[in-house]
Design an enzyme around this catalytic site. Structure first.
Site, PDB file in Angstrom:
ATOM      1  N   GLN A 131      85.898  35.793  67.868  1.00  0.00           N
ATOM      2  CA  GLN A 131      85.207  35.621  66.588  1.00  0.00           C
ATOM      3  C   GLN A 131      83.746  35.247  66.847  1.00  0.00           C
ATOM      4  O   GLN A 131      82.822  35.819  66.243  1.00  0.00           O
ATOM      5  CB  GLN A 131      85.904  34.527  65.771  1.00  0.00           C
ATOM      6  CG  GLN A 131      85.282  34.280  64.413  1.00  0.00           C
ATOM      7  CD  GLN A 131      85.504  35.439  63.462  1.00  0.00           C
ATOM      8  OE1 GLN A 131      86.631  35.888  63.276  1.00  0.00           O
ATOM      9  NE2 GLN A 131      84.446  35.947  62.860  1.00  0.00           N
ATOM     10  N   ARG A 289      83.622  42.633  64.625  1.00  0.00           N
ATOM     11  CA  ARG A 289      84.733  42.233  65.496  1.00  0.00           C
ATOM     12  C   ARG A 289      85.094  43.384  66.431  1.00  0.00           C
ATOM     13  O   ARG A 289      85.315  43.213  67.622  1.00  0.00           O
ATOM     14  CB  ARG A 289      85.966  41.823  64.660  1.00  0.00           C
ATOM     15  CG  ARG A 289      85.808  40.545  63.850  1.00  0.00           C
ATOM     16  CD  ARG A 289      85.646  39.318  64.724  1.00  0.00           C
ATOM     17  NE  ARG A 289      86.722  39.190  65.692  1.00  0.00           N
ATOM     18  CZ  ARG A 289      87.918  38.647  65.453  1.00  0.00           C
ATOM     19  NH1 ARG A 289      88.157  38.114  64.283  1.00  0.00           N
ATOM     20  NH2 ARG A 289      88.851  38.583  66.394  1.00  0.00           N
TER      21      ARG A 289
HETATM   22  N1   CP Z   1      88.932  36.253  61.595  1.00  0.00           N
HETATM   23  C1   CP Z   1      90.134  36.567  62.077  1.00  0.00           C
HETATM   24  O1   CP Z   1      90.463  36.298  63.228  1.00  0.00           O
HETATM   25  O2   CP Z   1      90.921  37.250  61.209  1.00  0.00           O
HETATM   26  P1   CP Z   1      92.461  37.572  61.423  1.00  0.00           P
HETATM   27  O3   CP Z   1      93.200  36.287  61.378  1.00  0.00           O
HETATM   28  O4   CP Z   1      92.807  38.496  60.286  1.00  0.00           O
HETATM   29  O5   CP Z   1      92.627  38.244  62.757  1.00  0.00           O
END
Ligand code: CP
Ligand code: NVA
Length: 324
Positions: A131, A289
């Site tokens: 992230q 991402r």
């Molecule tokens: N931000 C993130 O990691 O989203 P998810 O939980 O959908 O993977």
């Protein structure tokens, strides 16, 4: 063998290389090019918690690079059906790299400890380094070089906050936390950051005026992370004055951009008004991402000799000077 369990495992130069690769590969994709640099490489995705972004962006990313992903949920019996040692050594016979989303950070560390297949942390209770990679990439797209810029994290000093604080120190950003004192980021983590990055500028405050007045980026995340559901009601009450709404945003400079890792609990930590405002970068952030993780996978490929710099040069990708 290189793993990516936290950002502590890579140097500032390596972070720079990964981000540079990510950005160039994003441009290559926009030009319609999907070179199969990781052809037939297999990415195993071992997930103990739900996911949209992490799961799908890794799957799409490895596919675009010519490889394949396999999703491994509960049924494979990690930590229940056999010993971790047998589990990971067998998985390493099939997969080239493993992304793991785990309830406990130590579970991911354990996997990496066997050193039989590269492990990437896809979120734990402690950290969410993928992230932070994408978020730094997004901030660079918006603001250019980040040294001297300020990121203010509003809310719980959680996994996302920890990884962002470390990433900020690595790129020379100031990092501020605004939230209830009892939920500040733990001092142990801050000490660890300062032991690697002595100039890290990290401050935590309960005062919006102090924490937000210099923010270039205002970041928030849920008050109740996955696994903390039984504390949700208590947390809603404790965090209520730290909702990122129009009132709170008035303490930040008007040009400050809003970020959220998602999924958001709209109406709790952030209002529709703020998350849907022109200042919000949430969609670009989520999109990055995939680009950031493609950069990470290719960098891992270079580290493990799955491909070499010449492959990249043939597509016009330049590695930074002093590449590592
Ligand atoms: N931000 C993130 O990691 O989203 P998810 O939980 O959908 O993977
Ligand atoms: N802090 C959140 C992040 C989700 C991407 C959680 O751990 O649930």
């Amino acid at each position: 063998m290189r793993h990516f369990v936290t950002l502590f495992e890579i140097s500032q130069q390596e972070l720079h290389t990964i981000l540079s690769l990510s950005q160039q590969m994003k441009q290559l994709l926009a030009a319609g090019r999907r070179p199969p640099w990781l052809a037939r490489r297999v990415l195993a995705m071992l997930f103990e918690k739900p996911s949209l972004r992490t799961r799908v962006s890794f799957e799409a990313g490895i596919l675009q690079l010519g490889g394949a992903a396999m999703f491994l949920g509960q049924e494979v019996g990690w930590q229940s059906r056999e010993s971790t040692s047998d589990f990971i050594r067998v998985l390493a016979e099939y997969a080239d790299v493993v992304v793991c989303r785990a309830k406990k950070h130590t579970s991911v560390e354990d996997l990496a400890g066997y050193d039989c297949v590269p492990i990437i942390n896809g979120l734990t209770d402690l950290a969410h380094p993928c992230q932070a990679l994408a978020d730094i990439m997004t901030m660079q797209e918006i603001a250019g070089p980040l040294a001297g810029r300020t990121m203010t994290f509003v809310g719980d000093g959680n996994n996302v906050a920890r990884s962002l604080a470390l990433a900020a120190a690595m790129v020379g950003m100031r990092f501020r936390v605004l939230g209830p004192r009892d939920y500040f980021m733990d001092e142990t983590w801050i000490k660890k950051i300062r032991s690697s990055y002595p100039h890290a500028d990290i401050q935590q405050s309960t005062e919006a005026k102090i924490a937000l007045s210099e923010a270039d980026f205002v970041y928030t995340d849920v008050w109740t992370s996955m696994g903390q559901e039984q504390e949700a009601a208590e947390r809603r009450s404790i965090f209520s004055q730290f909702q990122l709404n129009g009132h709170l945003m008035r303490h930040a400079p008007p040009k400050a951009r809003v970020m959220h890792c998602l999924p958001a609990h709209r109406g709790e930590e952030i209002t529709d008004e703020v998350i849907d405002s022109p200042q919000s970068a949430i969609v670009a952030q989520a999109g990055n991402r995939m680009h950031a993780q493609k950069g990470l996978l290719v960098w891992m490929g270079l580290q493990h000799d799955w491909l070499n710099a010449e492959c990249l040069e043939q597509e016009g990708i330049e590695l930074p000077l002093g590449f590592s």
